[in-house]
Every structure is written in structure tokens, then in C-alpha cells.
Design a protein around this motif. Structure first.
Motif, PDB file in Angstrom:
ATOM      1  N   GLU A 182       0.865  -1.182   0.085  1.00 15.06           N
ATOM      2  CA  GLU A 182      -0.036  -0.030   0.106  1.00 15.06           C
ATOM      3  C   GLU A 182       0.756   1.163   0.034  1.00 15.06           C
ATOM      4  O   GLU A 182       0.478   2.365  -0.651  1.00 15.06           O
ATOM      5  N   GLY A 183       1.889   1.187   0.857  1.00 14.38           N
ATOM      6  CA  GLY A 183       2.863   2.286   0.749  1.00 14.38           C
ATOM      7  C   GLY A 183       3.380   2.536  -0.627  1.00 14.38           C
ATOM      8  O   GLY A 183       3.519   3.818  -1.088  1.00 14.38           O
ATOM      9  N   LEU A 184       3.714   1.592  -1.456  1.00  7.71           N
ATOM     10  CA  LEU A 184       4.424   1.865  -2.593  1.00  7.71           C
ATOM     11  C   LEU A 184       3.266   2.139  -3.847  1.00  7.71           C
ATOM     12  O   LEU A 184       3.453   2.768  -4.785  1.00  7.71           O
ATOM     13  N   ARG A 185       1.821   1.591  -3.477  1.00  9.45           N
ATOM     14  CA  ARG A 185       1.002   2.126  -4.287  1.00  9.45           C
ATOM     15  C   ARG A 185       0.722   3.496  -4.215  1.00  9.45           C
ATOM     16  O   ARG A 185       0.347   4.065  -5.123  1.00  9.45           O
ATOM     17  N   GLY A 186       0.740   4.118  -3.176  1.00 10.45           N
ATOM     18  CA  GLY A 186       0.436   5.444  -3.003  1.00 10.45           C
ATOM     19  C   GLY A 186       1.476   6.316  -3.757  1.00 10.45           C
ATOM     20  O   GLY A 186       1.017   7.310  -4.186  1.00 10.45           O
ATOM     21  N   GLU A 187       2.840   5.730  -3.626  1.00 11.33           N
ATOM     22  CA  GLU A 187       3.835   6.497  -4.683  1.00 11.33           C
ATOM     23  C   GLU A 187       3.436   6.229  -5.826  1.00 11.33           C
ATOM     24  O   GLU A 187       3.779   7.390  -6.657  1.00 11.33           O
ATOM     25  N   LEU A 188       3.134   5.232  -6.263  1.00  7.83           N
ATOM     26  CA  LEU A 188       2.967   4.934  -7.708  1.00  7.83           C
ATOM     27  C   LEU A 188       1.873   5.907  -8.233  1.00  7.83           C
ATOM     28  O   LEU A 188       1.597   6.767  -9.282  1.00  7.83           O
ATOM     29  N   GLU A 189       0.645   6.003  -7.548  1.00 13.50           N
ATOM     30  CA  GLU A 189      -0.483   6.688  -7.871  1.00 13.50           C
ATOM     31  C   GLU A 189      -0.323   8.187  -7.863  1.00 13.50           C
ATOM     32  O   GLU A 189      -0.764   8.911  -8.509  1.00 13.50           O
ATOM     33  N   ALA A 190       0.576   8.782  -6.708  1.00 11.97           N
ATOM     34  CA  ALA A 190       0.934  10.094  -7.043  1.00 11.97           C
ATOM     35  C   ALA A 190       1.877  10.486  -8.041  1.00 11.97           C
ATOM     36  O   ALA A 190       1.426  11.517  -8.887  1.00 11.97           O
ATOM     37  N   GLY A 191       2.618   9.684  -8.486  1.00  7.39           N
ATOM     38  CA  GLY A 191       3.312   9.800  -9.623  1.00  7.39           C
ATOM     39  C   GLY A 191       2.710   9.794 -10.883  1.00  7.39           C
ATOM     40  O   GLY A 191       2.823  10.644 -11.861  1.00  7.39           O
ATOM     41  N   LEU A 192       1.711   8.835 -10.924  1.00 11.47           N
ATOM     42  CA  LEU A 192       0.647   8.589 -12.188  1.00 11.47           C
ATOM     43  C   LEU A 192      -0.086   9.920 -12.108  1.00 11.47           C
ATOM     44  O   LEU A 192      -0.509  10.176 -13.255  1.00 11.47           O
ATOM     45  N   ALA A 193      -0.596  10.664 -11.083  1.00 10.59           N
ATOM     46  CA  ALA A 193      -1.320  11.813 -11.042  1.00 10.59           C
ATOM     47  C   ALA A 193      -0.637  12.791 -11.749  1.00 10.59           C
ATOM     48  O   ALA A 193      -1.409  13.857 -12.337  1.00 10.59           O
ATOM     49  N   ALA A 194       0.496  12.791 -11.850  1.00  6.36           N
ATOM     50  CA  ALA A 194       1.282  14.020 -12.388  1.00  6.36           C
ATOM     51  C   ALA A 194       1.867  13.772 -13.990  1.00  6.36           C
ATOM     52  O   ALA A 194       2.337  14.851 -14.583  1.00  6.36           O
ATOM     53  N   LEU A 195       1.406  12.841 -14.278  1.00  3.37           N
ATOM     54  CA  LEU A 195       1.546  12.504 -15.857  1.00  3.37           C
ATOM     55  C   LEU A 195       0.323  12.776 -16.571  1.00  3.37           C
ATOM     56  O   LEU A 195      -0.522  12.273 -16.115  1.00  3.37           O
ATOM     57  N   PRO A 196       0.515  13.350 -17.606  1.00  3.73           N
ATOM     58  CA  PRO A 196      -0.396  14.141 -18.685  1.00  3.73           C
ATOM     59  C   PRO A 196      -1.181  12.697 -19.362  1.00  3.73           C
ATOM     60  O   PRO A 196      -0.349  11.841 -19.824  1.00  3.73           O
ATOM     61  N   GLY A 197      -2.311  12.869 -19.531  1.00  2.00           N
ATOM     62  CA  GLY A 197      -3.017  11.914 -20.443  1.00  2.00           C
ATOM     63  C   GLY A 197      -2.946  10.428 -20.020  1.00  2.00           C
ATOM     64  O   GLY A 197      -3.135   9.417 -20.746  1.00  2.00           O
TER      65      GLY A 197
END
Length: 402
Positions: free
Chosen positions: A302-317
Motif C-alpha cells: 500500500e505504501g508503494l501504491r501510494g507513491e505510484l498513484e501520486a506519480g501517475l497523477a502527475a503524468l498527462p494523459g
């Protein structure tokens, strides 16, 4: 003691290749001690089960230890643990057996959230029996499958409800206990739960889930490639599968056709023991340690998922289709104007393995509006680390700029 992902990674030779594996939902990489258990079983005396020779005794021990290991993993009874070639094969076998008692007008409920192995066998069995199939749909906007979506379809003619405990495509973990309570208001209905993806990420408690029949696959949680069915021995006693005349009628052996692959059973026992060894709290029996281990794995993932989702949210499209409130660390991604398979190829060239497709969850993919093509599936595993998540995000950013 905290969860030590580095220690687990050191156990897995395949990770030395440098590939970052986000393909765990399709099968995890194999620890060396699991491979050694398989090899040791094959190279020690081995024969048909019995008690006269060392080979017979070894075969008997591998079976006994496998059944108890799986019972400890899921909170079941060792006498209700059935080996199968795969979860798909086991589901087909159970569907064929149960349908012998179905009649025209009986009803079967399936879910659009499921892998096809928990849809098609039931549909085909129902068609042969003249039973009606009803489908519970999840909300494509949220990924949720509430108990009411299943409960609204139940009737006095319901004989079987098939639903996943975790979607292998978008990670949704339905309220199986809530569904079970609704199903069991109908005394003739059984609940068959696909736990293949669930058992890789959560501590399974069959009594809490309320599943009558539960299938999982050890190769999703560091073990060998095969399937397992677990049910109450009393339920299995009432089922009459097709079998050879001289083969035993004893449960659970009556469901296991031919000689068992003892080496695979030994490998599965080793995988369960390895998982138990990941527990921060090493006290208690194996069942207690497994619960502790999965709690620690869950916090890590879950900790890694949070980091991944935060990173994805910053990517366009980028569209993330995994949206349920309770879900595994498995994400399905789409890209504006870009093909998911192209993204997978781009990442693979950078030694990041995130496959694209619908992964046999074709009904779920269609219900999301993705057709049979699906998306890019990113699955975190107990051995995934922060560096790999960073490599994935960097690779996706480069892909979107390319």
C-alpha cells in the motif's frame, strides 16, 4: 522487526536479471528455496503414495504437508484441500459436478468483474442443464461491486453464485462476506469464490469470507504452477465427480485425477513456509505468522501504491481504471491517443515488465469500455521496491514524451 523487502528479493534469483517485474498478477518470480524444495522432492526417493518404502513415505508426506500448509494459508480444513492443474481446471470440474443436480429453471449468478475462468465454466454448465445465467455488473466509474448488485439477482432458484474476491484486472476487492450473507439466505445456493488474485495480497479467512468453495493458485504467491480448491470436507462428501472405477472415493482424493505431482506439492509447502517467515512477529503457529506476514506485506504494498498513484497523477494523459475503495495494489492504465501495448513494449526495452491486455477478464474490460484490448496492467508484489516504482514512473514519463 519491520518488513524486509531486501531480504525477500535476495531469495529470488530471477530479480538479479535487473528486470523490474510488475507482472505479479500473472505469476510471481520463484524464490530459490521453493525451487530447491521441488528439486529435492524429485531427487529423493519417490514413488506412489504408501508406507512400505522411503519413496512411498516421501510421497505421502508431501501430500500431507501440502494440505496442511494450504489449510493454514486460507484458514480451512486440510481434509478439504484439493490439488488441481489450475484454478480454471478446478472450476470446470466443480461446475461439471454441481450441474449434474441442476434442473431447467435453476439459476446461476456470475459477475462481470471476474476472470473468465469464473464465468465461462458456469455459463457452459448452466447451458447444458437448462439453467438460467444472471450477471451482476460492477460500476465502471468506481470499480465497485456492492453486495446488492449480487443480492438483487438472487431467488429461490439460485443454485450457485460465482464471484471474485479480488479483480485480477483492476484490483477491486468486493465485500465477499456481505455477498455470502445474502447468498446463504437461500439454502440451495452455494458461493464459489475465485481467490486467485486475492490470496496473493491478503490473509484469507474462509470462515470470515463465507465462501463454500474457494480456489487459488500458488504461483501467484511465490509457489509452483498449479491450482488449489478448498471447501468443507462435508460439502465435498456430497459431490460425485467423474472418476475411474479403481480410484479412491475418499475426500479429497476423489477429486484428484491420476498421480499427484509430489514435487509441486513440496514447492507449495515451501512457499507457504517462506511467506510465514516474512512475519515481523515470529511467535505463534504458522497460521498466526501468515496473518502477521500478510499484514506486513499489505503495508508495504500500500505504501508503494501510494507513491505510484501520486506519480501517475502527475503524468498527462494517463487514466487509472483501478478506483475501488478497497483493492489490491494492481492498477490498469490507459493513455490518451496511445496504445497500451506500445507502452508495454517501450517499458520492456528499458527492463521494466508491465504487460498489456485484458488478462482473461474480458467481461470486465468490455464493461470498462476497453473492449478486448484492455490496458497496461501494473501489479505490485511483495518483492517490489521503491527503486522499481521510480523506474516505472520514469519509463512512463519518457513514453508519454516520445
Amino acid at each position: 522487526m519491520t518488513y524486509d523487502v531486501g531480504a525477500l528479493r535476495a531469495e529470488i534469483p530471477a530479480l538479479r536479471s535487473g528486470v523490474a517485474h510488475f507482472d505479479g498478477p500473472g505469476g510471481t518470480q520463484t524464490p530459490a528455496r521453493v525451487a530447491r524444495a521441488v528439486a529435492d522432492a524429485l531427487t529423493s526417493p519417490l514413488s506412489i503414495r504408501g508406507h512400505l518404502t522411503p519413496g512411498e513415505a516421501n510421497a505421502e508426506r508431501h501430500v500431507r504437508e501440502f494440505r496442511q500448509a494450504m489449510a493454514d494459508l486460507v484458514g480451512g480444513d486440510a481434509a478439504g484441500v484439493v490439488f488441481g492443474r489450475s484454478a480454471t481446471q478446478l472450476t470446470y470440474d466443480v461446475a461439471h459436478t454441481l450441474a449434474k443436480d441442476w434442473e431447467p429453471g435453476d439459476e446461476v449468478v456470475v459477475s462481470s468483474l471476474d476472470h473468465d475462468s469464473n464465468i465461462r465454466p458456469w455459463m457452459q454448465a448452466a447451458a447444458r442443464a437448462g439453467a438460467r445465467v444472471r450477471r451482476a455488473d460492477f460500476d465502471p466509474a468506481t470499480g465497485e461491486l456492492p453486495p446488492s448488485a449480487v443480492g438483487d439477482l438472487l431467488s429461490e432458484r439460485t443454485r450457485l453464485v460465482a464471484v471474485t474476491a479480488a479483480s485480477n484486472l483492476i484490483g477491486t476487492m468486493p465485500d465477499i462476506a456481505g455477498i455470502a450473507r445474502l447468498v446463504h439466505r437461500h439454502p440451495r445456493a452455494l458461493l464459489h469464490v475465485d481467490g486467485v488474485h486475492y490470496a496473493a495480497h491478503a490473509s484469507v479467512d474462509l470462515a470470515r469470507l463465507g465462501a463454500d468453495l474457494f480456489v487459488c493458485s500458488p504461483y501467484k504467491f511465490l509457489g509452483p504452477h498449479h491450482g488449489v480448491l478448498v471447501a468443507a470436507p462435508e460439502l465435498l462428501e456430497g459431490l460425485r465427480p467423474d472418476k475411474l472405477l479403481p480410484s479412491t472415493d475418499v475426500v479429497p482424493e476423489r477429486f484428484e485425477l491420476g498421480t499427484l505431482p509430489y514435487e509441486m506439492l513440496a514447492g507449495t509447502t515451501a512457499a507457504v513456509d517462506l511467506l510465514a517467515g516474512l512475519a515481523p512477529d515470529a511467535s505463534g503457529g504458522r497460521r498466526d505468522r501468515l496473518r502477521s506476514a500478510f499484514a506486513a506485506i499489505g503495508r508495504h504494498e500500500e505504501g508503494l501504491r501510494g507513491e505510484l498513484e501520486a506519480g501517475l497523477a502527475a503524468l498527462p494523459g494517463v487514466t487509472v481504471y483501478a478506483r475501488a475503495a478497497v483493492r489490491t495494489p494492481t492498477l490498469l492504465l490507459g493513455f490518451d491517443g496511445r496504445d497500451a501495448a506500445e507502452a508495454s513494449r517501450f517499458l520492456a526495452a528499458r527492463s521494466v515488465h508491465a504487460p498489456a491486455g485484458s488478462f482473461y477478464a474480458v467481461e470486465a474490460s468490455r464493461h470498462l469500455g476497453l473492449g478486448d484490448t484492455g490496458g497496461l496492467r501494473v501489479g505490485l508484489s511483495p518483492y517490489t521496491d521503491k527503486d522499481e516504482v521510480a523506474r516505472l514512473l520514469e519509463g512512463l514519463a519518457d513514453f508519454l514524451r516520445s
